[in-house]
Design a protein around this motif. Sequence first.
Motif, PDB file in Angstrom:
ATOM      1  N   ASP A   1       0.849  -1.185   0.000  1.00 15.73           N
ATOM      2  CA  ASP A   1       0.000   0.000   0.000  1.00 15.73           C
ATOM      3  C   ASP A   1       0.890   1.242   0.000  1.00 15.73           C
ATOM      4  N   ASP A   2       0.590   2.191  -0.867  1.00 21.37           N
ATOM      5  CA  ASP A   2       1.372   3.433  -0.925  1.00 21.37           C
ATOM      6  C   ASP A   2       0.430   4.588  -1.250  1.00 21.37           C
ATOM      7  N   GLY A   3      -0.691   4.598  -0.526  1.00 25.66           N
ATOM      8  CA  GLY A   3      -1.723   5.576  -0.829  1.00 25.66           C
ATOM      9  C   GLY A   3      -1.255   7.007  -0.730  1.00 25.66           C
ATOM     10  N   LYS A   4      -0.459   7.325   0.281  1.00 26.47           N
ATOM     11  CA  LYS A   4       0.008   8.699   0.461  1.00 26.47           C
ATOM     12  C   LYS A   4       0.867   9.141  -0.722  1.00 26.47           C
ATOM     13  N   GLY A   5       1.818   8.301  -1.116  1.00 25.67           N
ATOM     14  CA  GLY A   5       2.684   8.641  -2.236  1.00 25.67           C
ATOM     15  C   GLY A   5       1.920   8.767  -3.541  1.00 25.67           C
TER      16      GLY A   5
ATOM     17  N   ARG B   1      -1.227   9.553  -3.926  1.00 24.47           N
ATOM     18  CA  ARG B   1      -2.036  10.774  -3.913  1.00 24.47           C
ATOM     19  C   ARG B   1      -1.187  11.992  -4.253  1.00 24.47           C
ATOM     20  N   GLU B   2       0.030  12.053  -3.695  1.00 24.74           N
ATOM     21  CA  GLU B   2       0.906  13.188  -3.989  1.00 24.74           C
ATOM     22  C   GLU B   2       1.321  13.187  -5.461  1.00 24.74           C
TER      23      GLU B   2
ATOM     24  N   LYS C   1       2.660  13.435 -11.888  1.00 25.60           N
ATOM     25  CA  LYS C   1       3.958  12.806 -12.117  1.00 25.60           C
ATOM     26  C   LYS C   1       3.902  11.340 -11.721  1.00 25.60           C
ATOM     27  N   ALA C   2       4.834  10.566 -12.264  1.00 23.72           N
ATOM     28  CA  ALA C   2       4.948   9.170 -11.852  1.00 23.72           C
ATOM     29  C   ALA C   2       5.468   9.114 -10.423  1.00 23.72           C
TER      30      ALA C   2
ATOM     31  N   VAL D   1       8.427  11.315  -8.009  1.00 24.63           N
ATOM     32  CA  VAL D   1       8.090  12.038  -6.790  1.00 24.63           C
ATOM     33  C   VAL D   1       8.738  11.412  -5.570  1.00 24.63           C
ATOM     34  N   MET D   2       8.662  10.071  -5.465  1.00 26.35           N
ATOM     35  CA  MET D   2       9.214   9.354  -4.312  1.00 26.35           C
ATOM     36  C   MET D   2       9.947   8.112  -4.803  1.00 26.35           C
TER      37      MET D   2
END
Length: 409
Positions: free
Chosen positions: A353-357, A359-360, A366-367, A371-372
Amino acid sequence: MSSSHEDKTSLHSEFMAFVTDDESAKVLQDYARSQSMPESTVQYGGPDLVVQLLSNATPPGVLVVDIDGHEDPVEHILPIASMCANIARVIAIGSINDVRLYHDLLANGIVDYLVKPLSVKLLAATVDKAQRAAITGAAAERRPGRFTIICGARGGVGASTVAVNVAWLCAHELKINTLLWDLDLHYGISALALDLEPGRGLRELLETPTRVDGLMVASSLISESDKLSVLGSEEALEASFIFDSMAGSALLRELRGHFDMILLDMPRWLLPGARSFLAEADSVMMVGDFSLISIRDINRVKDVLKGLGNEGTAPPPCILAAYGGNRDAGRQQIDQATFERGVQGKLDYLLPDDGKGLREAANLGKALGEVMPNSPLVTALRPLAQRLSGVTPKTATKNAWFGIGKKPA
């Protein structure tokens, strides 16, 4: 303009020019600026310098060489034509207006000869013609690009997220020419996820396969970067569309000649009519979650794939990925062990799960890898990108052509 020579068959062919006089240099520099190329693509020097450089560097896609000042210009440019054979297209420029010289140059592998004084308009037309020849020739000689279909076992499981981010990793980290092809002409997210305007032309390509050619395909592509292109559309909701797998195959044949990696984001509702298209895939990736619906529909797709194999030809492998952990915990009906028993096979990739990333990344257009780059999901997708492409990370080399051949003091 890229300063790397890693990919000799890139659609974005590289360009260098070597001249011996100021007037020609100015025209070439004006052309370079009009194409958003750095001024360093135009250097002072003649055939001898180019031969010297070719012994230590990969030729650019299109090479302009000034042959003035040599009693036998053909003899001086022959080594260049030989060293660039099947790699680059060489254009000669000079002051001698002689049809015999022109024919001798073409007979020895030079694609064109321009008589000075040059003009930006003529130069642009000649370079464009050479670049198209380079792309067509390279596409004919290269191994067809890999083709993977990515499909969600049910809606909302994140198959499009996987497709977008694996494509970005292939292009930006593995440095290969990648196409992200979105077959959802009404609700596809590929362009939107990368903050790109939706393309125009995909529907026409699929509805009129007899008209598929390089120019029509090129005009339908959206460029995210030198290495990543998107083929998608955003048709009006009232515009009906029926996928014809034969039309898809005609388009695929054209695309495989120009890309190292093609990732097709296919809506699951297209699968029933895509048997012949599925058979052309190097792999089919099903993305699901830990639910009974995913088990049922993954098994149905696997049964279809098993039926595609002919005598002596294996069906495309089915790669399984599923989101687990805390993702949509309320919808998670079963655990991983139960899921694997249900699909009668091991899960190839467990996606965190990487919901926060996500969403950003979505808010920035951006991919996630941009971003992260160290996010859990990107870390999980990297080995998948390598597996699908067959490419491992490699260090980019510095372009050996720039910064040489300066004008003499």
